[in-house]
Design a protein around this motif. Sequence first.
Motif, PDB file in Angstrom:
ATOM      1  N   VAL A 176      29.713  21.024  -1.377  1.00  0.00           N
ATOM      2  CA  VAL A 176      29.968  19.541   0.778  1.00  0.00           C
ATOM      3  C   VAL A 176      28.274  19.829   1.043  1.00  0.00           C
ATOM      4  O   VAL A 176      28.157  17.983   1.489  1.00  0.00           O
ATOM      5  N   THR A 177      27.500  19.646   0.401  1.00  0.00           N
ATOM      6  CA  THR A 177      25.818  19.867   1.214  1.00  0.00           C
ATOM      7  C   THR A 177      25.626  18.524   0.612  1.00  0.00           C
ATOM      8  O   THR A 177      25.391  18.072   1.247  1.00  0.00           O
ATOM      9  N   ARG A 178      25.743  18.417  -0.999  1.00  0.00           N
ATOM     10  CA  ARG A 178      24.995  17.735  -2.179  1.00  0.00           C
ATOM     11  C   ARG A 178      26.019  16.802  -1.626  1.00  0.00           C
ATOM     12  O   ARG A 178      25.386  15.551  -1.623  1.00  0.00           O
ATOM     13  N   LEU A 179      27.386  16.734  -1.806  1.00  0.00           N
ATOM     14  CA  LEU A 179      28.113  14.876  -1.988  1.00  0.00           C
ATOM     15  C   LEU A 179      28.506  14.676  -1.202  1.00  0.00           C
ATOM     16  O   LEU A 179      28.362  13.767  -0.528  1.00  0.00           O
ATOM     17  N   PHE A 180      28.988  15.830   0.497  1.00  0.00           N
ATOM     18  CA  PHE A 180      29.508  15.396   1.130  1.00  0.00           C
ATOM     19  C   PHE A 180      28.396  14.686   2.161  1.00  0.00           C
ATOM     20  O   PHE A 180      28.997  14.672   3.753  1.00  0.00           O
ATOM     21  N   ASP A 181      27.024  15.950   2.614  1.00  0.00           N
ATOM     22  CA  ASP A 181      25.875  15.756   3.441  1.00  0.00           C
ATOM     23  C   ASP A 181      26.372  17.266   4.379  1.00  0.00           C
ATOM     24  O   ASP A 181      26.085  16.330   5.311  1.00  0.00           O
ATOM     25  N   GLY A 182      27.099  17.437   3.937  1.00  0.00           N
ATOM     26  CA  GLY A 182      27.638  19.016   4.517  1.00  0.00           C
ATOM     27  C   GLY A 182      28.983  18.678   5.900  1.00  0.00           C
ATOM     28  O   GLY A 182      29.514  19.214   6.939  1.00  0.00           O
ATOM     29  N   PRO A 196      21.308  18.424 -12.879  1.00  0.00           N
ATOM     30  CA  PRO A 196      20.538  17.806 -12.359  1.00  0.00           C
ATOM     31  C   PRO A 196      20.212  16.108 -11.280  1.00  0.00           C
ATOM     32  O   PRO A 196      20.517  15.397 -10.208  1.00  0.00           O
ATOM     33  N   ASP A 197      21.101  15.103 -12.280  1.00  0.00           N
ATOM     34  CA  ASP A 197      21.635  13.760 -12.132  1.00  0.00           C
ATOM     35  C   ASP A 197      22.868  13.621 -10.801  1.00  0.00           C
ATOM     36  O   ASP A 197      23.140  13.222 -10.595  1.00  0.00           O
ATOM     37  N   TYR A 198      23.077  14.972 -10.904  1.00  0.00           N
ATOM     38  CA  TYR A 198      24.727  14.938  -9.998  1.00  0.00           C
ATOM     39  C   TYR A 198      23.744  14.983  -9.080  1.00  0.00           C
ATOM     40  O   TYR A 198      24.339  14.590  -7.819  1.00  0.00           O
ATOM     41  N   LEU A 199      22.707  15.440  -8.225  1.00  0.00           N
ATOM     42  CA  LEU A 199      22.403  15.071  -7.265  1.00  0.00           C
ATOM     43  C   LEU A 199      21.695  14.001  -6.425  1.00  0.00           C
ATOM     44  O   LEU A 199      21.694  13.837  -5.457  1.00  0.00           O
ATOM     45  N   ARG A 200      21.943  12.936  -7.855  1.00  0.00           N
ATOM     46  CA  ARG A 200      21.717  11.371  -6.939  1.00  0.00           C
ATOM     47  C   ARG A 200      23.134  10.591  -7.077  1.00  0.00           C
ATOM     48  O   ARG A 200      23.199   9.585  -5.326  1.00  0.00           O
ATOM     49  N   ILE A 201      24.426  11.699  -6.664  1.00  0.00           N
ATOM     50  CA  ILE A 201      25.908  11.060  -6.154  1.00  0.00           C
ATOM     51  C   ILE A 201      25.793  11.075  -4.838  1.00  0.00           C
ATOM     52  O   ILE A 201      26.451  10.039  -3.984  1.00  0.00           O
ATOM     53  N   GLY A 202      25.525  12.130  -4.120  1.00  0.00           N
ATOM     54  CA  GLY A 202      25.826  11.687  -2.553  1.00  0.00           C
ATOM     55  C   GLY A 202      24.813  10.242  -2.151  1.00  0.00           C
ATOM     56  O   GLY A 202      25.243   9.388  -0.825  1.00  0.00           O
ATOM     57  N   GLU A 203      23.626  10.295  -2.957  1.00  0.00           N
ATOM     58  CA  GLU A 203      22.736   9.535  -2.269  1.00  0.00           C
ATOM     59  C   GLU A 203      23.248   7.744  -2.752  1.00  0.00           C
ATOM     60  O   GLU A 203      23.852   7.305  -2.073  1.00  0.00           O
ATOM     61  N   LEU A 204      24.225   7.915  -3.699  1.00  0.00           N
ATOM     62  CA  LEU A 204      25.256   6.423  -4.283  1.00  0.00           C
ATOM     63  C   LEU A 204      26.573   6.787  -3.382  1.00  0.00           C
ATOM     64  O   LEU A 204      26.645   5.416  -2.717  1.00  0.00           O
ATOM     65  N   ARG A 205      26.927   7.726  -2.720  1.00  0.00           N
ATOM     66  CA  ARG A 205      27.962   8.057  -1.619  1.00  0.00           C
ATOM     67  C   ARG A 205      27.808   6.999  -0.141  1.00  0.00           C
ATOM     68  O   ARG A 205      28.370   5.987   0.064  1.00  0.00           O
ATOM     69  N   ARG A 206      26.831   7.637  -0.267  1.00  0.00           N
ATOM     70  CA  ARG A 206      25.923   6.828   1.198  1.00  0.00           C
ATOM     71  C   ARG A 206      25.678   5.027   0.972  1.00  0.00           C
ATOM     72  O   ARG A 206      26.213   4.557   1.828  1.00  0.00           O
ATOM     73  N   ALA A 207      25.484   5.193  -0.162  1.00  0.00           N
ATOM     74  CA  ALA A 207      24.966   3.343  -0.362  1.00  0.00           C
ATOM     75  C   ALA A 207      25.579   2.155  -0.495  1.00  0.00           C
ATOM     76  O   ALA A 207      26.434   1.098  -0.346  1.00  0.00           O
ATOM     77  N   LEU A 208      27.334   3.296  -1.002  1.00  0.00           N
ATOM     78  CA  LEU A 208      28.163   2.468  -0.916  1.00  0.00           C
ATOM     79  C   LEU A 208      29.325   2.456  -0.123  1.00  0.00           C
ATOM     80  O   LEU A 208      29.780   1.525   0.212  1.00  0.00           O
ATOM     81  N   ASP A 209      29.394   3.632   0.948  1.00  0.00           N
ATOM     82  CA  ASP A 209      29.644   3.455   1.937  1.00  0.00           C
ATOM     83  C   ASP A 209      31.405   3.525   1.981  1.00  0.00           C
ATOM     84  O   ASP A 209      32.125   2.656   2.164  1.00  0.00           O
ATOM     85  N   VAL A 210      32.172   4.602   0.572  1.00  0.00           N
ATOM     86  CA  VAL A 210      32.832   4.424  -0.020  1.00  0.00           C
ATOM     87  C   VAL A 210      33.498   6.157   0.090  1.00  0.00           C
ATOM     88  O   VAL A 210      32.719   6.532   0.123  1.00  0.00           O
TER      89      VAL A 210
END
Length: 681
Positions: free
Chosen positions: A183-189, A151-165
């Motif tokens: 692609v949907t969950r880690l890269f926002d599609g 389940p905690d893998y679902l937080r990674i997309g949020e982490l990418r957006r927050a750090l913008d890397v």
Amino acid sequence: MDDAATLLRDVFGFDGFRPGQGEIVEAVAAGQNVLAIMPTGGGKSLCFQLPALLRPGVTVVISPLIALMRDQVRGLREAGVAAGALTSGNTPEETEAVWQALEAGTLKLLYLAPERLAAGGTMQMLRRIGVGLIAVDEAHCVSQWGHDFRPDYLRIGELRRALDVPLAAFTATADRETQDEIVTRLFDGEEPARFLRGFDRPNIHLAFQPKDSPRRQILDFAAARRGQSGIVYCGTRAKTEGLARALSEDGHTACFYHGGMEAEDRRIVESRFAREDGLIVVATVAFGMGVDKPDIRWVAHADLPKSIEAYYQEIGRAGRDGGPAETLTLFGPDDIRLRRTQIDEGLAPPERRAADHGRLNALLGLAEALECRRKTLLGYFGEDAETCGHCDLCQTPVETFDATEAVRKALSAALRTGEWFGAGHLIDIVMGNETDKVRQKGHEQLPTFGVGREFDKRGWQAVFRQMMGHDLMRPDPERHGALRMTEAARPILRGEAAITLRRDTIARAQAKRRPAVKAMVSEEDAPLLSALKAKRRALAEAASVPAYIIFNDRTLIEMAETKPSNLDQMARISGVGAKKLDSYGADFLAVITGAAEEMHPTRRKLAGRDAGAVYDRLMQVQADLARGACGTEKPLSCSASLLAKVAERRPSLPEELERLLGERRSERFGAAFLDVLREAS
């Protein structure tokens, strides 16, 4: 990519990338978002570890298991890379050392478990330390309907957006549906650069057998591979304990592993497996993604895996070093019933259950294949392959027969009894066995009673198993596992299609032992390989690290076969980077030559490179001119580090050389040094 090639050689000890690695490294290093599907053992870790050294800032690696993270951190540190992990398994001293390195700005790779992302201060910490890249290992764990969902893998997309890397996601197996979910969950599609590398692992031998005294089949398989590290996967916790006990009683070093054990007991098994040669672990799939041991020589399944993806991932833990490895998968009708029931009784939505039945069908198709297994397996992953010539079906082709009539008889028996019975009762009907149950139900009066006397009971069991394997019949959980006909069977029943099945020829209690696997080295080189392994074991124990962190088996095999006679030759062995040459080169060379080689530390850093030979020639010229051309002047020399600079930079003009040497040294050595450099270019 020149910098990448240099790091590959000097840090990781490899002369070139494996197929597909180079372009992935280039994309990740350039800051692209990347999704890479690469086979287990295909070198995924290097595809984010090397770019981490090329990019500014810290690379955060999200990885699912502590054991895996610890091993990768150890391996990187042994190679001279500043890496650390923040996990619940750290000692206070280890955690403090990581924090100090982060504050000092020296850490290049920081490993985190996905659960760490839920901690309140993690995001603030990551913002503060200057993260330049996020790498996600085992990215399929983000799939909510996958068997490894975290389940905690679902937080990674949020982490990418927050750090913008940029983010690079890696996994060994993901069908198109799972890729799209990543692609949907880690890269926002937003579509990343996708790399799908070949799934073929030609060093792994594939084999399946119908269950026939399964414990004896596993014991025979292990006996033919005595002394080699292996994993046996079982469907239940109880079976892991019983089979581990049986293997131990048969003279093997074996232990069990499952999710019901205490965490400390599981850690002990993980640690033993990493450090000990020849240990067999009998495990449920709980023993999985954390297995990073490169020299596992075999994997056996005592029960059918859950899906073809699970099968591929589990056998992929064998032979990660590229050396020969073997697999054996046992299966039977009870396995098929269990897997169907698990899918039907699961909580997934109907479309997901249909997809899971499809994945199981693909695995059963592989189990019941009539020709090359590798071709069948790779075909599932969308790859065209030639007949491999060395799987069990290529080595021993199966005998087949037109089973259309037999299958129609079996289907008719099921339909005429209302599809309320299992295979055992249906076999009694077609064979004409008047059991109490048959008489009680009045089934001896059916037209299908006794129509199948051409096969004995074992023959009909094979027919029903293969029908289930071809998804012509499925157990119905609402009817206590009774077999029901599927739509796929209707054309056969109506005479519109034919079917070919294999004729099982296994004799009970006569499972053949396969010959021992091919030796890793020749008989002549075997004693030297044993001595090198003993040296590795001693160094590993002294450093409290797994043996393969020092050098893996492939590196030792190359040493035993090529027998380097000096550190320059040792440096050219695959897997011997500059740091490991400095740390261990002399020790292993002494085993090979019987004597240690003395080499200046500065020269050792140039070992195996062209600059090393140039350095030696410059040193010789310097010795000749130390007192000038006439031999009467005041002694003058260059330091070892200055000579190394000249050997590496290779100035071609007198003024360039003078800037390096200074006026006095340039006057005495300049002309002769330039001659050496011109000869070397």
